[in-house]
Design an enzyme around this catalytic site. Structure first.
Site, PDB file in Angstrom:
ATOM      1  N   ALA A 153      56.281  31.706  33.473  1.00 18.37           N
ATOM      2  CA  ALA A 153      56.546  30.707  32.426  1.00 18.37           C
ATOM      3  C   ALA A 153      56.117  29.292  32.794  1.00 18.37           C
ATOM      4  O   ALA A 153      55.879  28.475  31.901  1.00 18.37           O
ATOM      5  CB  ALA A 153      58.035  30.726  32.079  1.00 18.37           C
ATOM      6  N   SER A 154      56.022  28.978  34.086  1.00 16.77           N
ATOM      7  CA  SER A 154      55.699  27.589  34.460  1.00 16.77           C
ATOM      8  C   SER A 154      54.192  27.360  34.550  1.00 16.77           C
ATOM      9  O   SER A 154      53.762  26.234  34.799  1.00 16.77           O
ATOM     10  CB  SER A 154      56.353  27.249  35.804  1.00 16.77           C
ATOM     11  OG  SER A 154      55.798  28.064  36.823  1.00 16.77           O
ATOM     12  N   MET A 209      49.348  29.236  31.180  1.00 17.63           N
ATOM     13  CA  MET A 209      49.567  30.151  30.050  1.00 17.63           C
ATOM     14  C   MET A 209      51.037  30.216  29.657  1.00 17.63           C
ATOM     15  O   MET A 209      51.370  30.236  28.473  1.00 17.63           O
ATOM     16  CB  MET A 209      49.062  31.554  30.414  1.00 17.63           C
ATOM     17  CG  MET A 209      47.558  31.714  30.370  1.00 17.63           C
ATOM     18  SD  MET A 209      46.902  31.373  28.736  1.00 17.63           S
ATOM     19  CE  MET A 209      47.756  32.624  27.779  1.00 17.63           C
ATOM     20  N   THR A 254      47.785  39.299  33.214  1.00 18.38           N
ATOM     21  CA  THR A 254      47.535  38.907  34.609  1.00 18.38           C
ATOM     22  C   THR A 254      46.275  39.592  35.118  1.00 18.38           C
ATOM     23  O   THR A 254      46.160  40.818  35.022  1.00 18.38           O
ATOM     24  CB  THR A 254      48.746  39.292  35.482  1.00 18.38           C
ATOM     25  OG1 THR A 254      49.883  38.583  35.007  1.00 18.38           O
ATOM     26  CG2 THR A 254      48.493  38.957  36.943  1.00 18.38           C
ATOM     27  N   ASN A 285      41.732  39.616  28.268  1.00 18.09           N
ATOM     28  CA  ASN A 285      41.435  38.535  27.329  1.00 18.09           C
ATOM     29  C   ASN A 285      42.135  38.837  26.012  1.00 18.09           C
ATOM     30  O   ASN A 285      41.997  39.934  25.481  1.00 18.09           O
ATOM     31  CB  ASN A 285      39.912  38.449  27.110  1.00 18.09           C
ATOM     32  CG  ASN A 285      39.529  37.155  26.444  1.00 18.09           C
ATOM     33  OD1 ASN A 285      40.011  36.860  25.357  1.00 18.09           O
ATOM     34  ND2 ASN A 285      38.693  36.376  27.100  1.00 18.09           N
ATOM     35  N   PHE A 286      42.883  37.866  25.517  1.00 18.94           N
ATOM     36  CA  PHE A 286      43.655  38.072  24.275  1.00 18.94           C
ATOM     37  C   PHE A 286      43.040  37.312  23.114  1.00 18.94           C
ATOM     38  O   PHE A 286      43.745  36.941  22.182  1.00 18.94           O
ATOM     39  CB  PHE A 286      45.112  37.664  24.492  1.00 18.94           C
ATOM     40  CG  PHE A 286      45.908  38.719  25.232  1.00 18.94           C
ATOM     41  CD1 PHE A 286      46.553  39.729  24.548  1.00 18.94           C
ATOM     42  CD2 PHE A 286      45.983  38.707  26.605  1.00 18.94           C
ATOM     43  CE1 PHE A 286      47.276  40.708  25.216  1.00 18.94           C
ATOM     44  CE2 PHE A 286      46.701  39.676  27.293  1.00 18.94           C
ATOM     45  CZ  PHE A 286      47.343  40.681  26.597  1.00 18.94           C
ATOM     46  N   HIS A 316      34.578  29.552  34.576  1.00 23.22           N
ATOM     47  CA  HIS A 316      35.990  29.180  34.409  1.00 23.22           C
ATOM     48  C   HIS A 316      36.307  27.942  35.237  1.00 23.22           C
ATOM     49  O   HIS A 316      35.542  27.568  36.129  1.00 23.22           O
ATOM     50  CB  HIS A 316      36.915  30.323  34.867  1.00 23.22           C
ATOM     51  CG  HIS A 316      37.047  31.444  33.885  1.00 23.22           C
ATOM     52  ND1 HIS A 316      36.177  32.509  33.868  1.00 23.22           N
ATOM     53  CD2 HIS A 316      37.940  31.660  32.888  1.00 23.22           C
ATOM     54  CE1 HIS A 316      36.537  33.341  32.895  1.00 23.22           C
ATOM     55  NE2 HIS A 316      37.596  32.851  32.281  1.00 23.22           N
ATOM     56  N   LYS A 372      40.886  29.071  38.911  1.00 25.16           N
ATOM     57  CA  LYS A 372      40.921  30.533  38.708  1.00 25.16           C
ATOM     58  C   LYS A 372      40.660  31.243  40.030  1.00 25.16           C
ATOM     59  O   LYS A 372      39.688  30.957  40.721  1.00 25.16           O
ATOM     60  CB  LYS A 372      39.898  30.958  37.652  1.00 25.16           C
ATOM     61  CG  LYS A 372      39.982  32.448  37.351  1.00 25.16           C
ATOM     62  CD  LYS A 372      39.286  32.827  36.069  1.00 25.16           C
ATOM     63  CE  LYS A 372      39.327  34.322  35.824  1.00 25.16           C
ATOM     64  NZ  LYS A 372      40.693  34.841  35.652  1.00 25.16           N
ATOM     65  N   GLY A 425      38.413  39.062  34.696  1.00 29.16           N
ATOM     66  CA  GLY A 425      38.778  40.331  34.069  1.00 29.16           C
ATOM     67  C   GLY A 425      37.999  40.561  32.782  1.00 29.16           C
ATOM     68  O   GLY A 425      37.616  41.690  32.459  1.00 29.16           O
TER      69      GLY A 425
END
Ligand code: NAD
Length: 245
Positions: free
Chosen positions: A14-15, A18, A95, A120-121, A150, A154, A160
């Site tokens: 969460a930190s 993303m 991840t 990748n979303f 990137h 990264k 990925g």
């Protein structure tokens, strides 16, 4: 406004870049309720608002959740998968850099829980992947290269997403492509698949300019995955259906 009760979500990682985008965008949706946020150290997070933030060591103390959205690091993956299995919760993970053993564990877990891992979303990359497969099948004798760029933070290379596009090249023409990776500045993510023949060259390119697209895609995947039966599903298939993977 949704009449069903919201899907209960745990944000893992969460930190991070993303994770903070996920917390901000989830708060805008009334079909999702974030019940906990987990980061390595569990430090307070402005984006979490009233959502409790837990350190990774206290993951098992999290309140009940239907689905985890995970954008963290490979070393955090094994305890997270074990927790999803113990709770019977779905897992959406973006991840990257997971090992072959971790993917095998994910496949095994998918016998009992709904699971989606995607490098990748973005909807654009889901469509690009299908275009790359078609183009590679039509041009089997051409040279194929996947070039990705990137930001300098990264950790894994090739990305990925580059590997997903490379798998689409291989599915199309039966041979893997070459890869090249650039790490520079604050580039969110750029992928080019180049197919080169004698005297001509075809380039298929995707450029992400804002990581909110990945967070939005992952949250939509979480909503769709929660309540599905066990099994592994791809992002393209879940969002676009049909021929997408
Ligand atoms: P980041 O380094 O900014 O954040 C990493 C997060 O993981 C932090 O919250 C950190 O506290 C947490 N973390 C680290 N070790 C942990 C542990 N042992 N247990 C629990 N949490 C732990 O990284 P980022 O840029 O947010 O990216 C996170 C991951 O998502 C990377 O693997 C990245 O490649 C990937 N990513 C995927 C997509 C996609 O669309 N699939 C898009 C962007 C980034």
């Amino acid at each position: 406004m949704s009449t069903r009760s919201p899907v209960r979500v745990l944000i893992h990682g969460a930190s991070g870049r993303m994770g903070r985008a996920l917390l901000r965008l989830a708060a805008e949706r009334d079909d999702l309720a974030v019940v906990a946020a987990v980061s390595a150290r569990g430090d307070a997070l402005p984006e979490a608002g009233a959502v409790p933030v837990l350190p990774a060591a206290r993951l098992s103390d999290a309140p009940a959740f239907d689905v985890v959205v995970d954008f963290s690091l490979p070393e955090a993956f094994d305890p997270l998968l074990a927790t999803c299995l113990a709770r019977g919760a779905a897992l959406v993970s973006g991840t990257t850099g997971l090992s072959a053993g971790q993917f095998a564990a994910l496949d095994a877990a998918a016998a009992r829980i709904p699971a989606l891992w995607a490098p990748n979303f973005s909807v654009g990359v889901a469509v690009l992947t299908e275009l790359v497969r078609q183009a590679s099948a039509a041009l089997p004798g051409w040279d194929a290269d996947v070039v990705e760029a990137h930001h300098i933070h990264k950790k894994d290379a090739p990305s990925g997403t580059a590997l997903q596009l490379g798998a689409a090249v291989e599915a199309g023409r039966g041979r893997a492509p070459h890869y090249a990776s650039l790490r520079a500045g604050d580039i969110v993510g750029e992928h080019t698949v180049q197919l080169a023949g004698a005297g001509e060259r075809l380039e298929l390119v995707h450029r992400a300019t804002n990581r909110d697209i990945f967070a939005r895609g992952a949250l939509e995947a979480a909503r769709r995955l929660a309540g599905r039966g066990s099994g592994r599903v791809g992002f393209g298939a879940l969002l676009l259906g049909g021929a997408a993977r």
